[in-house]
Write a protein that holds these residues in place. Structure first.
Motif, PDB file in Angstrom:
ATOM      1  N   GLN A  30       0.834  -1.200   0.000  1.00  0.00           N
ATOM      2  CA  GLN A  30       0.000   0.000   0.000  1.00  0.00           C
ATOM      3  C   GLN A  30       0.867   1.247   0.000  1.00  0.00           C
ATOM      4  OE1 GLN A  30      -3.614   0.056  -0.144  1.00  0.00           O
ATOM      5  NE2 GLN A  30      -2.902   2.060  -0.845  1.00  0.00           N
ATOM      6  N   ALA A  31       1.945   1.185   0.796  1.00  0.00           N
ATOM      7  CA  ALA A  31       2.864   2.325   0.838  1.00  0.00           C
ATOM      8  C   ALA A  31       3.499   2.544  -0.532  1.00  0.00           C
ATOM      9  CB  ALA A  31       3.939   2.101   1.894  1.00  0.00           C
ATOM     10  N   GLU A  32       3.908   1.448  -1.160  1.00  0.00           N
ATOM     11  CA  GLU A  32       4.538   1.558  -2.489  1.00  0.00           C
ATOM     12  C   GLU A  32       3.535   2.091  -3.504  1.00  0.00           C
ATOM     13  OE1 GLU A  32       6.813  -1.295  -5.767  1.00  0.00           O
ATOM     14  OE2 GLU A  32       6.221  -2.096  -3.811  1.00  0.00           O
ATOM     15  N   LEU A  33       2.285   1.584  -3.417  1.00  0.00           N
ATOM     16  CA  LEU A  33       1.258   2.079  -4.328  1.00  0.00           C
ATOM     17  C   LEU A  33       0.988   3.559  -4.095  1.00  0.00           C
ATOM     18  CD1 LEU A  33      -1.345  -0.831  -4.385  1.00  0.00           C
ATOM     19  CD2 LEU A  33       0.044  -0.041  -6.289  1.00  0.00           C
ATOM     20  N   ASP A  34       0.968   3.963  -2.822  1.00  0.00           N
ATOM     21  CA  ASP A  34       0.746   5.382  -2.512  1.00  0.00           C
ATOM     22  C   ASP A  34       1.879   6.236  -3.074  1.00  0.00           C
ATOM     23  OD1 ASP A  34      -1.572   4.694  -1.234  1.00  0.00           O
ATOM     24  OD2 ASP A  34      -0.702   4.741   0.791  1.00  0.00           O
ATOM     25  N   ALA A  35       3.122   5.715  -2.953  1.00  0.00           N
ATOM     26  CA  ALA A  35       4.271   6.458  -3.491  1.00  0.00           C
ATOM     27  C   ALA A  35       4.179   6.554  -5.008  1.00  0.00           C
ATOM     28  CB  ALA A  35       5.574   5.783  -3.061  1.00  0.00           C
ATOM     29  N   ASN A  36       3.843   5.444  -5.631  1.00  0.00           N
ATOM     30  CA  ASN A  36       3.714   5.449  -7.094  1.00  0.00           C
ATOM     31  C   ASN A  36       2.582   6.358  -7.542  1.00  0.00           C
ATOM     32  OD1 ASN A  36       5.827   3.648  -7.408  1.00  0.00           O
ATOM     33  ND2 ASN A  36       4.483   1.839  -7.394  1.00  0.00           N
ATOM     34  N   LYS A  37       1.532   6.357  -6.745  1.00  0.00           N
ATOM     35  CA  LYS A  37       0.420   7.243  -7.085  1.00  0.00           C
ATOM     36  C   LYS A  37       0.843   8.703  -6.984  1.00  0.00           C
ATOM     37  CE  LYS A  37      -4.478   8.000  -6.034  1.00  0.00           C
ATOM     38  NZ  LYS A  37      -4.389   9.452  -6.077  1.00  0.00           N
ATOM     39  N   ALA A  38       1.648   8.980  -5.943  1.00  0.00           N
ATOM     40  CA  ALA A  38       2.142  10.350  -5.791  1.00  0.00           C
ATOM     41  C   ALA A  38       3.000  10.739  -6.992  1.00  0.00           C
ATOM     42  CB  ALA A  38       2.941  10.479  -4.495  1.00  0.00           C
ATOM     43  N   LYS A  39       3.856   9.794  -7.416  1.00  0.00           N
ATOM     44  CA  LYS A  39       4.707  10.064  -8.596  1.00  0.00           C
ATOM     45  C   LYS A  39       3.845  10.273  -9.822  1.00  0.00           C
ATOM     46  CE  LYS A  39       8.735   7.416  -6.972  1.00  0.00           C
ATOM     47  NZ  LYS A  39       9.586   6.240  -7.253  1.00  0.00           N
ATOM     48  N   LEU A  40       2.833   9.437  -9.960  1.00  0.00           N
ATOM     49  CA  LEU A  40       1.964   9.587 -11.123  1.00  0.00           C
ATOM     50  C   LEU A  40       1.194  10.905 -11.071  1.00  0.00           C
ATOM     51  CD1 LEU A  40       0.534   5.974 -11.551  1.00  0.00           C
ATOM     52  CD2 LEU A  40       2.023   7.172 -13.140  1.00  0.00           C
ATOM     53  N   ASP A  41       0.779  11.273  -9.861  1.00  0.00           N
ATOM     54  CA  ASP A  41       0.071  12.540  -9.722  1.00  0.00           C
ATOM     55  C   ASP A  41       0.986  13.700 -10.109  1.00  0.00           C
ATOM     56  OD1 ASP A  41      -2.172  11.215  -8.911  1.00  0.00           O
ATOM     57  OD2 ASP A  41      -1.842  11.563  -6.749  1.00  0.00           O
ATOM     58  N   ALA A  42       2.269  13.600  -9.669  1.00  0.00           N
ATOM     59  CA  ALA A  42       3.244  14.640 -10.034  1.00  0.00           C
ATOM     60  C   ALA A  42       3.460  14.658 -11.540  1.00  0.00           C
ATOM     61  CB  ALA A  42       4.554  14.413  -9.300  1.00  0.00           C
TER      62      ALA A  42
ATOM     63  N   ALA B 151      -4.256  -2.086 -11.346  1.00  0.00           N
ATOM     64  CA  ALA B 151      -4.143  -3.542 -11.176  1.00  0.00           C
ATOM     65  C   ALA B 151      -3.535  -3.880  -9.821  1.00  0.00           C
ATOM     66  CB  ALA B 151      -3.293  -4.130 -12.299  1.00  0.00           C
ATOM     67  N   GLY B 152      -2.513  -3.131  -9.457  1.00  0.00           N
ATOM     68  CA  GLY B 152      -1.883  -3.362  -8.153  1.00  0.00           C
ATOM     69  C   GLY B 152      -2.841  -3.074  -7.008  1.00  0.00           C
ATOM     70  N   GLN B 153      -3.623  -2.006  -7.171  1.00  0.00           N
ATOM     71  CA  GLN B 153      -4.585  -1.666  -6.125  1.00  0.00           C
ATOM     72  C   GLN B 153      -5.669  -2.722  -6.011  1.00  0.00           C
ATOM     73  OE1 GLN B 153      -4.378   1.257  -4.034  1.00  0.00           O
ATOM     74  NE2 GLN B 153      -5.726  -0.189  -2.958  1.00  0.00           N
ATOM     75  N   GLU B 154      -6.112  -3.263  -7.175  1.00  0.00           N
ATOM     76  CA  GLU B 154      -7.124  -4.325  -7.151  1.00  0.00           C
ATOM     77  C   GLU B 154      -6.572  -5.586  -6.482  1.00  0.00           C
ATOM     78  OE1 GLU B 154      -9.843  -6.931 -10.293  1.00  0.00           O
ATOM     79  OE2 GLU B 154      -8.686  -5.200 -11.004  1.00  0.00           O
TER      80      GLU B 154
ATOM     81  N   SER C 239     -19.744 -23.851  -6.819  1.00  0.00           N
ATOM     82  CA  SER C 239     -19.547 -24.112  -8.252  1.00  0.00           C
ATOM     83  C   SER C 239     -19.494 -22.768  -8.972  1.00  0.00           C
ATOM     84  CB  SER C 239     -20.697 -24.966  -8.809  1.00  0.00           C
ATOM     85  OG  SER C 239     -20.731 -26.221  -8.171  1.00  0.00           O
ATOM     86  N   LEU C 240     -18.318 -22.432  -9.541  1.00  0.00           N
ATOM     87  CA  LEU C 240     -18.104 -21.129 -10.182  1.00  0.00           C
ATOM     88  C   LEU C 240     -18.365 -21.211 -11.685  1.00  0.00           C
ATOM     89  CD1 LEU C 240     -14.745 -20.139  -8.413  1.00  0.00           C
ATOM     90  CD2 LEU C 240     -17.082 -19.837  -7.594  1.00  0.00           C
ATOM     91  N   PRO C 241     -18.669 -20.072 -12.332  1.00  0.00           N
ATOM     92  CA  PRO C 241     -18.841 -20.073 -13.792  1.00  0.00           C
ATOM     93  C   PRO C 241     -17.548 -20.461 -14.487  1.00  0.00           C
ATOM     94  CG  PRO C 241     -19.697 -18.055 -12.798  1.00  0.00           C
ATOM     95  CD  PRO C 241     -18.930 -18.759 -11.726  1.00  0.00           C
ATOM     96  N   ALA C 242     -17.654 -21.012 -15.684  1.00  0.00           N
ATOM     97  CA  ALA C 242     -16.478 -21.429 -16.441  1.00  0.00           C
ATOM     98  C   ALA C 242     -15.803 -20.212 -17.076  1.00  0.00           C
ATOM     99  CB  ALA C 242     -16.888 -22.422 -17.525  1.00  0.00           C
ATOM    100  N   GLY C 243     -14.515 -20.359 -17.386  1.00  0.00           N
ATOM    101  CA  GLY C 243     -13.777 -19.340 -18.130  1.00  0.00           C
ATOM    102  C   GLY C 243     -13.243 -18.190 -17.316  1.00  0.00           C
ATOM    103  N   LEU C 244     -13.180 -18.279 -16.005  1.00  0.00           N
ATOM    104  CA  LEU C 244     -12.674 -17.187 -15.168  1.00  0.00           C
ATOM    105  C   LEU C 244     -11.158 -17.252 -15.077  1.00  0.00           C
ATOM    106  CD1 LEU C 244     -15.168 -17.292 -12.147  1.00  0.00           C
ATOM    107  CD2 LEU C 244     -15.243 -15.753 -14.116  1.00  0.00           C
ATOM    108  N   SER C 245     -10.551 -16.059 -15.046  1.00  0.00           N
ATOM    109  CA  SER C 245      -9.121 -16.006 -14.761  1.00  0.00           C
ATOM    110  C   SER C 245      -8.927 -16.236 -13.267  1.00  0.00           C
ATOM    111  CB  SER C 245      -8.547 -14.650 -15.167  1.00  0.00           C
ATOM    112  OG  SER C 245      -9.094 -13.626 -14.328  1.00  0.00           O
ATOM    113  N   GLU C 246      -7.675 -16.420 -12.876  1.00  0.00           N
ATOM    114  CA  GLU C 246      -7.414 -16.670 -11.461  1.00  0.00           C
ATOM    115  C   GLU C 246      -7.836 -15.478 -10.613  1.00  0.00           C
ATOM    116  OE1 GLU C 246      -3.713 -17.865  -8.449  1.00  0.00           O
ATOM    117  OE2 GLU C 246      -3.396 -17.738 -10.613  1.00  0.00           O
ATOM    118  N   GLU C 247      -7.541 -14.248 -11.101  1.00  0.00           N
ATOM    119  CA  GLU C 247      -7.898 -13.061 -10.342  1.00  0.00           C
ATOM    120  C   GLU C 247      -9.412 -12.881 -10.275  1.00  0.00           C
ATOM    121  OE1 GLU C 247      -6.746 -10.348  -7.734  1.00  0.00           O
ATOM    122  OE2 GLU C 247      -5.373 -11.626  -8.865  1.00  0.00           O
ATOM    123  N   GLN C 248     -10.079 -13.185 -11.397  1.00  0.00           N
ATOM    124  CA  GLN C 248     -11.536 -13.076 -11.417  1.00  0.00           C
ATOM    125  C   GLN C 248     -12.174 -14.087 -10.450  1.00  0.00           C
ATOM    126  OE1 GLN C 248     -12.051 -13.689 -15.655  1.00  0.00           O
ATOM    127  NE2 GLN C 248     -12.612 -11.519 -15.982  1.00  0.00           N
ATOM    128  N   ALA C 249     -11.627 -15.302 -10.438  1.00  0.00           N
ATOM    129  CA  ALA C 249     -12.159 -16.333  -9.540  1.00  0.00           C
ATOM    130  C   ALA C 249     -11.938 -15.940  -8.081  1.00  0.00           C
ATOM    131  CB  ALA C 249     -11.492 -17.675  -9.829  1.00  0.00           C
TER     132      ALA C 249
END
Length: 888
Positions: free
Chosen positions: A128-140, A227-230, A576-586
């Protein structure tokens, strides 16, 4: 029937060694089969066709590694301090070693798991700290990009203005005559301006390209950030989902580990369970206490313990007091052992081909001992009295078989019907249990009718002690003196008058003299005892029902105190999950579903456990707030199932429950639903049998009504002791809880059969006296006087045998032993020996009323042996023996 049994008894007496050899061969064959084919037993109560079983099958197909059984191990410090690093190392080493035990597929190390969770929390924080730092850089960067875009926009505006001015100047220059110096100067000036504008445009286009590249870099960074935040959000949600599940207690004094087995727990052998305990107990050398859950310690291979021996010993003492000699007392015990040996041995021989719960041979053993002793006792006692009255040994054996043996046959048939009817409940394990016990009772009846006469023939007059013979001779001498000079008719009348006078004394005389008061007091007393039955709650036993000093109870207690009672009985959910999901989606979908399930009341944690490789099957673990047998957990199971339609509509995910906790709820509810039809079948069939036996309508109805009183009173006693905890210290009930779920249906079957046993023996004596000419009211007293001593002894014996199981090493059997002992106590002494004679004395002759049309169509089974009264036996009874041979 009486005549047929008479012939059978006479044949067995005359061909004693043939009968003994036949039973010896049968015992040898059954014993050999049991030794060769005996398989493991289990307490895994499966319910074919239920959601629990369907989900277990789905889990086996989708995630087989998670479908095996598991047990927990609780490590705690012996001095009440936190674990030292050395102790943590010792625990981890022991858990690593246990994975080498055959049949163990893995373990959950509490310290490694806790470290993983701690590291995951730290990683989430760092992420989270790294994401916050990257977000700050992106904001800059975004600010810089926006500034550059503004500058480029302004520059473009200037260039566009310059271009417009240049075009204006070009239009003006076009009006100057060509070839003139002014025209040439204007052209040069315009060319210079155009070159400057083109240079500025080129520079601006270069800036635009740089801005586009910067924008793309920013967009890529933003996508990575999203993606990192998700991913980080899912990690946070995962940690939140598992936050209610701890493996090391907050005080650092206890840790809970899990051992995963390859097979279901019912298939894990006692040797594997013991090896697991031996390996993990090595950690105790480091100042640790190791406690194992019920799943690991439970050994159902042994069906006979010390407590049961005590019960049999008490029964032996009662027999000795009643019959007077070790030979006479030992005979019913021997018959019971033979019947139990064959019945239980045959049951054990089938365990390799039939899945059988541990309580099946236990119930067969319990009933086989009780009825085996009682049935032989009835015949032995009748034979003993007839010999004392001067009857020839073999003739006495034959007549005892035809009279008491007749009652034994119908009493045993009633028990067999009640037990075999368990097959109609639709529960396979209960059907096996009932048939095993019914077969053992049937064998006990056959042993009593054949082997008992054979051994009685060999024992001869030694059945009666010398003192008893002497007392009998003295009594006979006194009787002869008193009746000297009387005719045979006068002597018989005098004897009957004396017998009638005796029958008016004692308990039978008191009950019949005060019939109304006795009846009212007895019924009211039973109703009061039955009051707790209204609070009856059913469940299967958990570790909390184990003995206080047992490892299973200590593991249950430590888990409840340090991790919450819900950890002792997690609920497993298969999705029982729907077919065709990625690992992140599942993963995201699983967490969405778990968020919904976590909203169910009394759910403290809901976490993902495993997912199939194709990501179409997922396993969740739900931790309730209380233990598996509690009312709130039962409600959680229902609430989770109610969430199924909502989960399906919102997420297109189908869920179903499995695991022991859900199975326990299903078993209890299905058993509850099976009770009414089962009771109707048993009572209906037995009523028909009793009408046939007693040729009466009211006697069977009275017998059944008395049974219902005994039943509810027995339920009341069980609830008071095992659910409310009354007298818990006496009966070793440290943690009162719900009553064993299949206790009611077994109690109904067994107690009804045994109640009808006593009804047959009490009422057949009354029927016999009535059939031989006494008035209906006097027949009640006479029949009671003759039957009461042997029924009293039989009831005490049965209570003693059942009481031995109250402290059985298998705690599941304990409440059943209590229920049967208490039920027999009430039924024999309050119902059969108090309420029944009082009611029948009030009814008088009407007790034996039977419609004429029914009397004509009913076969005469002659349960009282009236056809034997005037039977003339030839000196050479070969004809009877030949008929008996054909009967055999």
């Amino acid at each position: 029937m009486a005549l047929w049994l008479y012939r059978l008894g006479r044949f067995s007496a005359r061909r004693a060694w043939l009968v003994i050899a036949a039973w010896a061969i049968i015992m040898g064959l059954v014993g050999g089969a049991a030794a060769l084919f005996m398989g493991p037993m289990s307490n895994d109560f499966k319910l074919p066709g239920t959601e629990t079983q369907q989900m277990a099958d789905k889990l086996q197909a989708g995630i087989p590694e998670a479908s095996g059984g598991s047990g927990t191990v609780v490590f705690s410090t012996t001095d009440g301090t936190k674990f030292t690093p050395a102790q943590e190392t010792a625990i981890s080493a022991a858990l690593k070693d246990v994975t080498s035990v055959p049949g163990v597929t893995g373990v959950v190390d509490p310290f490694a798991t806790t470290k993983t969770i701690t590291d995951a929390n730290a990683a989430v924080t760092a992420g989270q700290a790294e994401l916050d730092a990257n977000k700050a850089k992106l904001d800059a960067a975004k600010t810089t990009l926006d500034a550059s875009a503004q500058q480029i926009e302004a520059g473009q505006a200037q260039i566009d203005a310059g271009k417009a001015e240049l075009e204006k100047q070009k239009a003006q220059a076009a009006q100057i005559p060509a070839g003139t110096p002014m025209a040439d100067a204007a052209a040069a000036q315009l060319a210079a301006a155009q070159a400057q504008i083109d240079a500025s445009q080129a520079q601006l286009d270069q800036g635009k390209a740089q801005l586009a590249a910067g924008q793309k870099q920013y967009d890529d960074g933003q996508a990575q950030l999203t993606a990192g935040q998700e991913k980080l959000t899912n990690s946070k949600r995962m940690l939140e989902a598992t936050s209610g599940i701890k493996f090391v207690s907050n005080n650092g004094e206890a840790a809970i580990a899990q051992v995963q087995f390859k097979d279901a727990m019912n298939a894990v052998t006692p040797e594997t369970r013991q090896e697991v305990q031996d390996v993990l107990n090595k950690a105790s050398d480091s100042g640790l206490k190791v406690s194992f859950s019920k799943e690991i310690t439970e050994d159902v291979s042994q069906i006979f313990g010390a407590a049961e021996v005590v019960g049999v010993a008490v029964a032996a003492a009662v027999l000795l007091i009643m019959l007077g000699t070790f030979v006479a007392a030992g005979l019913p015990l021997l018959m019971a052992v033979v019947g139990v040996g064959i019945g239980v041995g045959g049951t054990m021989a089938l365990t390799s081909v039939i899945e059988m719960s541990s309580i099946s041979p236990m119930l067969a053993l319990m009933l086989g001992l009780a009825v085996g002793i009682d049935y032989s006792l009835f015949i032995v006692n009748r034979h003993r009295q007839q010999m004392l009255d001067g009857m020839d040994v073999r003739e006495s054996i034959a007549r005892a078989s035809g009279t008491s043996g007749n009652a034994v046959t119908f009493a045993g048939l009633t028990v067999v019907i009640a037990l075999a009817a368990l097959s109609v409940t639709g529960l396979p394990f209960l059907a096996v249990l009932g048939l095993a016990a019914a077969a053992t009772v049937a064998v006990s009846v056959l042993v009593a009718l054949t082997l008992t006469p054979a051994l009685l023939s060999l024992i001869g007059t030694r059945l009666v002690s010398k003192k008893a013979w002497a007392r009998n001779a003295e009594a006979q001498k006194k009787h002869d003196a008193e009746t000297a000079g009387m005719s045979v008719t006068e002597r018989a009348a005098a004897d009957e008058e004396k017998d009638v006078a005796k029958s008016r004394k004692g308990w039978g005389g008191f009950v019949t003299k005060h019939s109304v008061v006795t009846l009212i007091v007895s019924v009211v007393a039973l109703v009061v005892i039955a009051i707790p039955a209204a609070s009856l709650r059913l469940a299967l036993p958990d570790g909390g029902s184990e003995p206080v000093d047992s490892s299973a109870y200590q593991a249950y207690t430590l888990t409840s105190e340090n991790f919450g009672a819900g950890m002792t009985g997690p609920i497993m959910v298969v999705a029982s999950l729907p077919a065709g999901l990625s690992e992140e989606q599942a993963n995201t979908l699983n967490l969405d579903v778990l968020d919904t399930l976590r909203e169910v009341p009394n759910v403290v944690a809901a976490a993902p456990v495993a997912m199939s490789p194709d990501r179409q099957t997922a396993l969740y673990q739900i931790i309730p707030s209380e233990g598996p047998a509690s009312e709130s957990t039962v409600q959680v199971v229902h609430d989770l199932r109610d969430e199924g339609p909502k989960v399906k509509s919102e997420y297109d995910v189908t869920i179903g429950l499995t695991g022991q906790t859900a199975a326990n709820v299903d078993v209890s509810e299905k058993l509850g639903a099976a009770l009414p039809p089962y009771l109707a079948i048993v009572v209906g069939l037995s009523l028909i049998l009793l009408i046939l036996v007693f040729r009466s309508i009211l006697v069977p109805v009275l017998a059944t009504a008395g049974f219902l009183l005994s039943l509810v009173a027995a339920f009341g006693g069980v609830v008071a002791v095992y659910q409310w905890g009354w007298l818990g210290g006496i009966f070793d009930v440290a943690n009162p809880g719900a009553v064993l779920s299949f206790l009611p249906i077994i109690l109904i079957g067994v107690l009804f059969g045994l109640a009808m046993d006593y009804q047959v023996f009490i009422a057949s004596g009354m029927r016999e006296a009535y059939a031989h000419g006494q008035s209906a009211k006097q027949a009640v007293r006479t029949g009671f006087k003759h039957a009461a001593p042997v029924v009293t002894a039989a009831a005490i014996i049965m209570i003693s045998v059942f009481s031995g199981f109250i402290f059985s090493h298998l705690t599941m059997v304990r409440p059943l032993g209590f229920a049967l002992a208490f039920g027999v106590l009430i039924d024999a002494f309050v119902v059969r020996m108090t309420i029944v004679p009082a009611a029948m004395h009030l009814l008088g002759k009407s007790a034996w009323w039977l419609p004429k049309w029914l009397d004509k169509i009913l076969p005469d089974v002659d349960v009282e042996g009236a056809k034997l009264a005037n039977l003339t036996v030839p000196d050479d009874a070969s004809e009877l023996d030949e008929k008996a041979k054909s009967a055999l």
